[in-house]
Design a protein around this motif. Structure first.
Motif, PDB file in Angstrom:
ATOM      1  N   LEU A  11       1.158  -1.105  -0.084  1.00  0.00           N
ATOM      2  CA  LEU A  11       0.303  -0.147   0.429  1.00  0.00           C
ATOM      3  C   LEU A  11       1.151   1.353  -0.651  1.00  0.00           C
ATOM      4  N   CYS A  12       1.897   1.554   0.841  1.00  0.00           N
ATOM      5  CA  CYS A  12       2.604   2.250   0.924  1.00  0.00           C
ATOM      6  C   CYS A  12       3.163   2.522  -0.793  1.00  0.00           C
ATOM      7  N   THR A  15       0.658   3.983  -3.228  1.00  0.00           N
ATOM      8  CA  THR A  15       0.531   5.298  -2.647  1.00  0.00           C
ATOM      9  C   THR A  15       1.985   5.806  -2.978  1.00  0.00           C
ATOM     10  N   GLY A  18       2.917   7.119  -7.004  1.00  0.00           N
ATOM     11  CA  GLY A  18       1.540   7.175  -7.206  1.00  0.00           C
ATOM     12  C   GLY A  18       0.875   8.909  -7.262  1.00  0.00           C
ATOM     13  N   ILE A  19       1.540   9.151  -5.872  1.00  0.00           N
ATOM     14  CA  ILE A  19       1.890  10.414  -5.793  1.00  0.00           C
ATOM     15  C   ILE A  19       2.879  11.092  -6.429  1.00  0.00           C
ATOM     16  N   GLY A  68       4.822  11.959  -0.852  1.00  0.00           N
ATOM     17  CA  GLY A  68       5.132  10.622  -1.701  1.00  0.00           C
ATOM     18  C   GLY A  68       6.894  10.036  -1.395  1.00  0.00           C
ATOM     19  N   PHE A  71       5.714   8.020   2.184  1.00  0.00           N
ATOM     20  CA  PHE A  71       5.219   6.105   1.998  1.00  0.00           C
ATOM     21  C   PHE A  71       6.026   5.348   1.284  1.00  0.00           C
ATOM     22  N   SER A 213       6.041  -4.022  -5.498  1.00  0.00           N
ATOM     23  CA  SER A 213       4.529  -4.197  -4.071  1.00  0.00           C
ATOM     24  C   SER A 213       3.037  -5.487  -5.301  1.00  0.00           C
TER      25      SER A 213
END
Length: 243
Positions: A11-12, A15, A18-19, A68, A71, A213
């Motif tokens: 998830l980290c 995310t 993506g950010i 980001g 994360f 991931s």
């Protein structure tokens, strides 16, 4: 409450990447060079996206790196804990530092040149050490959490980072020294080797995070499906014993 470290890892990872990706594109959309040219991933450094003189939304990019990057710190810490193997613990330690460097690049954007260069150096040199040690860990560190075939994308990333770092420094000082096509005028060559290699290295690191991931997500999903398939058989066995 039990902490699912594997789920936290992917998830980290998703995310964080993506950010950073979205904020890169947002800042690039409003970028204009001193001669009015739009941003090009072929001839502009990544850091240029964080310069407010060039992009009205530079602050979005800088905050994207900060958030980001946090994360990504979580991704590296959780991955280290999930694998829980000495060789991978050693390999991923500088990876945590590299992720912290991403945060620092966002805190100290390109106009703050001295601090910015220091932060960028932390990112790339820590990444070089991380992926070098990861290859050794995949080859010699026997563990059951990560597939050894992940050494292939790890090697590709190491090659990209190494290629970027060995480019002679003087090529960064004169954009007309190293180019594939250009120059188109007083601004920059159409393709400038240092910027292109930086984007390739940066992008492949992001792809590596997504690949790892994704692997962990699919691993979890396969285990869940296998567990669901075993459940009816286990119930049937209990019923037969009770009968």
């Amino acid at each position: 409450m039990h902490l699912d470290v594997r789920r936290l890892t992917y998830l980290c990872g998703f995310t964080g990447v993506g950010i950073i990706l979205v904020t890169c594109l947002i800042a690039a959309s409003t970028f204009r060079s001193p001669t009015g040219l739009p941003y090009s991933f072929l001839n502009r450094d990544i850091s240029a996206l964080g310069e407010p003189d060039f992009s009205e939304l530079a602050y979005v990019f800088n905050w994207g790196l900060r958030i980001g990057g946090l994360f990504l710190v979580g991704f590296m810490v959780a991955l280290r804990r999930y694998v829980d193997h000495p060789s991978f613990s050693i390999a991923l330690a500088p990876g945590i530092l590299a992720a912290v460097g991403v945060v620092l690049v966002g805190i100290f954007p390109a106009p703050e040149r001295a601090y910015h260069r220091g932060a960028a150096s932390i990112v790339f040199f820590s990444s070089l050490i991380t992926f070098t040690l990861l290859i050794a860990a995949f080859i010699w560190g026997a563990q059951d959490k990560l597939d050894r075939r992940l050494v292939i994308p790890t090697g590709v990333v190491l090659l990209a980072i190494g290629s970027f770092l060995i480019v002679p420094h003087y090529l960064y000082e004169n954009p007309y020294v190293a180019f594939f096509v250009g120059p188109p005028g007083p601004d920059r060559p159409i393709v400038w080797l240092p910027s292109l290699l930086e984007w390739v290295a940066f992008s492949l690191v992001a792809v590596w995070v997504v690949v790892v991931s994704g692997y962990l997500y699919l691993q979890e999903r396969r285990e869940r499906v296998a567990q669901q398939a075993r459940a009816p058989r286990a119930r049937l066995a209990r019923q037969e014993r009770q009968a």
